[in-house]
Design a protein around this motif. Structure first.
Motif, PDB file in Angstrom:
ATOM      1  N   ARG A  42       0.842  -1.196   0.000  1.00  0.00           N
ATOM      2  CA  ARG A  42       0.000   0.000   0.000  1.00  0.00           C
ATOM      3  C   ARG A  42       0.876   1.244   0.000  1.00  0.00           C
ATOM      4  O   ARG A  42       2.022   1.232   0.452  1.00  0.00           O
ATOM      5  CB  ARG A  42      -0.948   0.007   1.187  1.00  0.00           C
ATOM      6  N   ILE A  43       0.303   2.310  -0.520  1.00  0.00           N
ATOM      7  CA  ILE A  43       1.020   3.572  -0.644  1.00  0.00           C
ATOM      8  C   ILE A  43       0.074   4.714  -0.327  1.00  0.00           C
ATOM      9  O   ILE A  43      -1.141   4.619  -0.577  1.00  0.00           O
ATOM     10  CB  ILE A  43       1.627   3.714  -2.062  1.00  0.00           C
ATOM     11  N   LEU A  44       0.606   5.779   0.214  1.00  0.00           N
ATOM     12  CA  LEU A  44      -0.178   6.963   0.552  1.00  0.00           C
ATOM     13  C   LEU A  44      -0.056   7.963  -0.595  1.00  0.00           C
ATOM     14  O   LEU A  44       1.044   8.447  -0.897  1.00  0.00           O
ATOM     15  CB  LEU A  44       0.349   7.572   1.859  1.00  0.00           C
ATOM     16  N   THR A  45      -1.179   8.256  -1.238  1.00  0.00           N
ATOM     17  CA  THR A  45      -1.203   9.180  -2.365  1.00  0.00           C
ATOM     18  C   THR A  45      -2.111  10.351  -2.033  1.00  0.00           C
ATOM     19  O   THR A  45      -3.318  10.179  -1.849  1.00  0.00           O
ATOM     20  CB  THR A  45      -1.700   8.476  -3.640  1.00  0.00           C
ATOM     21  N   ASN A  46      -1.509  11.539  -1.914  1.00  0.00           N
ATOM     22  CA  ASN A  46      -2.247  12.735  -1.515  1.00  0.00           C
ATOM     23  C   ASN A  46      -3.054  12.497  -0.246  1.00  0.00           C
ATOM     24  O   ASN A  46      -4.211  12.921  -0.115  1.00  0.00           O
ATOM     25  CB  ASN A  46      -3.157  13.212  -2.639  1.00  0.00           C
ATOM     26  N   GLY A  47      -2.425  11.781   0.694  1.00  0.00           N
ATOM     27  CA  GLY A  47      -3.052  11.566   1.996  1.00  0.00           C
ATOM     28  C   GLY A  47      -4.035  10.420   2.057  1.00  0.00           C
ATOM     29  O   GLY A  47      -4.609  10.172   3.114  1.00  0.00           O
ATOM     30  N   GLU A  48      -4.239   9.683   0.946  1.00  0.00           N
ATOM     31  CA  GLU A  48      -5.190   8.576   0.916  1.00  0.00           C
ATOM     32  C   GLU A  48      -4.455   7.269   0.631  1.00  0.00           C
ATOM     33  O   GLU A  48      -3.610   7.192  -0.269  1.00  0.00           O
ATOM     34  CB  GLU A  48      -6.260   8.806  -0.168  1.00  0.00           C
ATOM     35  N   TRP A  49      -4.802   6.206   1.388  1.00  0.00           N
ATOM     36  CA  TRP A  49      -4.178   4.903   1.193  1.00  0.00           C
ATOM     37  C   TRP A  49      -4.704   4.249  -0.086  1.00  0.00           C
ATOM     38  O   TRP A  49      -5.894   4.281  -0.370  1.00  0.00           O
ATOM     39  CB  TRP A  49      -4.454   3.983   2.375  1.00  0.00           C
ATOM     40  N   GLU A  50      -3.774   3.652  -0.842  1.00  0.00           N
ATOM     41  CA  GLU A  50      -4.135   2.922  -2.045  1.00  0.00           C
ATOM     42  C   GLU A  50      -3.389   1.592  -2.066  1.00  0.00           C
ATOM     43  O   GLU A  50      -2.212   1.526  -1.666  1.00  0.00           O
ATOM     44  CB  GLU A  50      -3.773   3.715  -3.304  1.00  0.00           C
ATOM     45  N   ALA A  51      -4.055   0.549  -2.532  1.00  0.00           N
ATOM     46  CA  ALA A  51      -3.381  -0.732  -2.742  1.00  0.00           C
ATOM     47  C   ALA A  51      -2.512  -0.625  -3.993  1.00  0.00           C
ATOM     48  O   ALA A  51      -2.853   0.059  -4.958  1.00  0.00           O
ATOM     49  CB  ALA A  51      -4.407  -1.849  -2.901  1.00  0.00           C
ATOM     50  N   ILE A  52      -1.363  -1.328  -3.962  1.00  0.00           N
ATOM     51  CA  ILE A  52      -0.447  -1.265  -5.100  1.00  0.00           C
ATOM     52  C   ILE A  52       0.296  -2.591  -5.211  1.00  0.00           C
ATOM     53  O   ILE A  52       0.651  -3.207  -4.194  1.00  0.00           O
ATOM     54  CB  ILE A  52       0.530  -0.076  -4.954  1.00  0.00           C
ATOM     55  N   ASN A  53       0.509  -3.020  -6.427  1.00  0.00           N
ATOM     56  CA  ASN A  53       1.191  -4.285  -6.661  1.00  0.00           C
ATOM     57  C   ASN A  53       2.657  -4.187  -6.229  1.00  0.00           C
ATOM     58  O   ASN A  53       3.333  -3.196  -6.498  1.00  0.00           O
ATOM     59  CB  ASN A  53       1.101  -4.640  -8.145  1.00  0.00           C
ATOM     60  N   MET A  54       3.149  -5.231  -5.564  1.00  0.00           N
ATOM     61  CA  MET A  54       4.520  -5.202  -5.062  1.00  0.00           C
ATOM     62  C   MET A  54       5.544  -5.187  -6.197  1.00  0.00           C
ATOM     63  O   MET A  54       6.661  -4.688  -6.021  1.00  0.00           O
ATOM     64  CB  MET A  54       4.779  -6.390  -4.143  1.00  0.00           C
TER      65      MET A  54
END
Length: 370
Positions: free
Chosen positions: A269-281
């Motif tokens: 997961r990654i924080l994008t503009n303050g929002e958590w998003e799932a992301i492929n490793m």
């Protein structure tokens, strides 16, 4: 009689409830926007309840100025009492005056927004508007210390950290050999987390420095982590680390000396503009990516020039060629110019803090400020 007492109690309760509702309606904070004019300056004043900040748009002589100010809700509107306009050749400044808020002068020179601290003409910006910074110059090892802004500095010295404050200077050692670069180090609130660089190819522990007590602790790892690793960023007193070799994301909670594998089905997961998003490793492992945050005030470098950015407005705050932003803390930014560390905020202007000749060569990720 008993019935009469019940009626009286009920009336008192209703009266108190009415007062509470009235009090809440009058005194609780709420967002608003008003427009008004002072001395031919059109002013748009906005309060954001959620962010707890005021925004002011000023328009005069076909020029616009803008500022954001963090402040609790004030029980009145039209907070600007007066605006003074100063104009000379290619420079235009407005000096808003308020009995409730500290609003800095706003300036434009050669069609560029610049800090009023950079205006040297005293007819435009009188000296009393600029704060005079006093300090006692000191030396410690190979460093010269100037105005430290009541902060605490951790300066990497290849074996550990030099710790600098107004009151004292000292050092703590971590490693047996000189380590010239420490990419696997990060500040998380009041803690600094750094990998065990005494290990050569992979490591099995992190060191955690509690900067309030200068106490050194360790986080033991169940499995070795490759140095082919990077920090994504921090959030909620935790740091997030990507092991590129093994395609694993870790969450580190330094206060509790905890580390957890948060990878699930090859997803991180990654924080994008303050929002958590799932992301492929696979994406995190093949590209070094970093957290981004939703911030009302940011600082950035463009063509070696340092700017303060609020909304669509960017204001140049230094005349120097700036090579690195070291840290930002609310409205204060720390940055490097050659071997010199400066800080800037609207109250103090641009202030020289520490000079270290070594920063001409090594400076990336080597300065931490608490």
């Amino acid at each position: 009689m008993r019935k009469l007492n019940k009626i009286k109690k009920k009336n008192v309760f209703l009266f108190l409830l009415l007062l509470l509702i009235l009090f809440y309606g009058v005194f609780h904070s709420k967002s608003y926007e008003v427009e008004y004019t002072l001395n031919d300056v059109q002013i748009k004043e906005h309060f954001d309840k959620k962010e707890k900040l005021y925004e002011f748009h000023f328009q005069t002589k076909e020029k616009e100025f803008f500022i954001r100010i963090y402040h609790k809700f004030i029980q009145s509107k039209q907070l600007v009492n007066d605006v003074e306009i100063k104009e000379k050749e290619n420079t235009l400044c407005i000096i808003p005056k308020s009995s409730k808020l500290d609003i800095e002068p706003l300036c434009m020179q050669n069609e560029e927004y610049i800090s009023f601290h950079l205006i040297e003409d005293e007819e435009i910006i009188p000296p009393f508007l600029k704060k005079e910074i006093s300090y006692e110059e000191k030396t410690y090892k190979n460093m010269t210390l100037y105005a430290l802004n009541n902060a605490k500095y951790y300066i990497w010295n290849y074996e550990g950290f030099d710790i600098i404050t107004n009151k004292e200077q000292k050092s703590i050692s971590l490693f047996k050999e000189d380590i010239y670069n420490i990419p696997l180090a990060i500040q998380v609130g009041k803690n600094i987390v750094i990998a065990d660089y005494d290990s050569k190819y992979a490591f099995q522990k992190f060191y955690v420095i509690n900067t309030q007590k200068d106490k050194l602790r360790e986080i033991a790892l169940e499995k070795e982590i490759s140095y082919d690793t990077y920090f994504l960023g921090t959030s909620s007193k935790r740091a997030y680390l990507v092991d590129k070799k093994n395609k694993v994301e870790y969450e580190i909670y330094p206060k509790r000396l905890l580390i957890e594998n948060i990878t699930n089905n090859n997803q991180g997961r990654i924080l994008t503009n303050g929002e958590w998003e799932a992301i492929n490793m696979n994406v995190l492992a093949s590209n070094e990516m970093y957290f981004t945050y939703e911030e009302n005030t940011t600082f950035k470098i463009e063509d070696n020039q340092l700017y303060k950015v609020q909304g669509d407005y960017k204001t140049r705050i230094s005349n120097y060629n700036v090579k690195e932003i070291v840290s930002t803390k609310e409205d204060t930014v720390y940055y490097l110019v050659d071997e010199k560390l400066y800080y800037y905020n609207a109250r103090d202007g641009e202030v020289l803090t520490i000079r270290n000749f070594e920063w001409n060569f090594n400076y990336k990720n080597m300065i931490y400020i608490v």
